[in-house]
Design a protein around this motif. Structure first.
Motif, PDB file in Angstrom:
ATOM      1  N   LEU A  20       0.823  -1.204   0.000  1.00  0.00           N
ATOM      2  CA  LEU A  20       0.000   0.000   0.000  1.00  0.00           C
ATOM      3  C   LEU A  20       0.864   1.263   0.000  1.00  0.00           C
ATOM      4  N   GLN A  21       1.986   1.241   0.725  1.00  0.00           N
ATOM      5  CA  GLN A  21       2.883   2.393   0.777  1.00  0.00           C
ATOM      6  C   GLN A  21       3.487   2.681  -0.597  1.00  0.00           C
ATOM      7  N   ALA A  24       0.837   4.436  -2.656  1.00  0.00           N
ATOM      8  CA  ALA A  24       0.716   5.816  -2.193  1.00  0.00           C
ATOM      9  C   ALA A  24       1.851   6.670  -2.740  1.00  0.00           C
ATOM     10  N   LYS A  28       1.475   9.896  -5.058  1.00  0.00           N
ATOM     11  CA  LYS A  28       1.997  11.151  -4.522  1.00  0.00           C
ATOM     12  C   LYS A  28       3.055  11.775  -5.422  1.00  0.00           C
TER      13      LYS A  28
END
Length: 94
Positions: A20-21, A24, A28
């Protein structure tokens, strides 16, 4: 927690399982900013329709290169078939 990223490569789908990071960070850092801009600039010409396998047919000739991100389920590709590894229950809302 892993999420599934599905990209079209010719007539095949390539499945990547990312943390998930990592997803992201991709969002971003705008790594796919130009692809998103291209879709937004022609979206008014499309008539999107969801297909049975979850894909969206935009009825638009130029290829859309954006990957599909499935936050709720972690899939892998086993012998050419999608196989569910885990359901993580993430829901994306407005």
């Amino acid at each position: 927690m892993k999420v599934t990223v599905i990209k079209k490569s010719g007539s095949k789908e390539v499945i990547n399982r990312l943390e998930l990071q990592e997803i992201a960070a991709i969002i971003k850092e705008s790594r796919i900013k130009s692809a998103v801009w291209n879709v937004r600039s022609v979206y008014h010409l499309m008539r999107p329709e969801r297909l049975e396998d979850g894909q969206i047919d935009a009825h638009f000739k130029p290829n859309i290169t954006l990957p599909r991100i499935n936050f709720a389920v972690d899939y892998d590709n086993y012998r050419g078939e999608k196989r569910r590894q885990a359901y993580n229950g993430l829901v994306v809302g407005d």
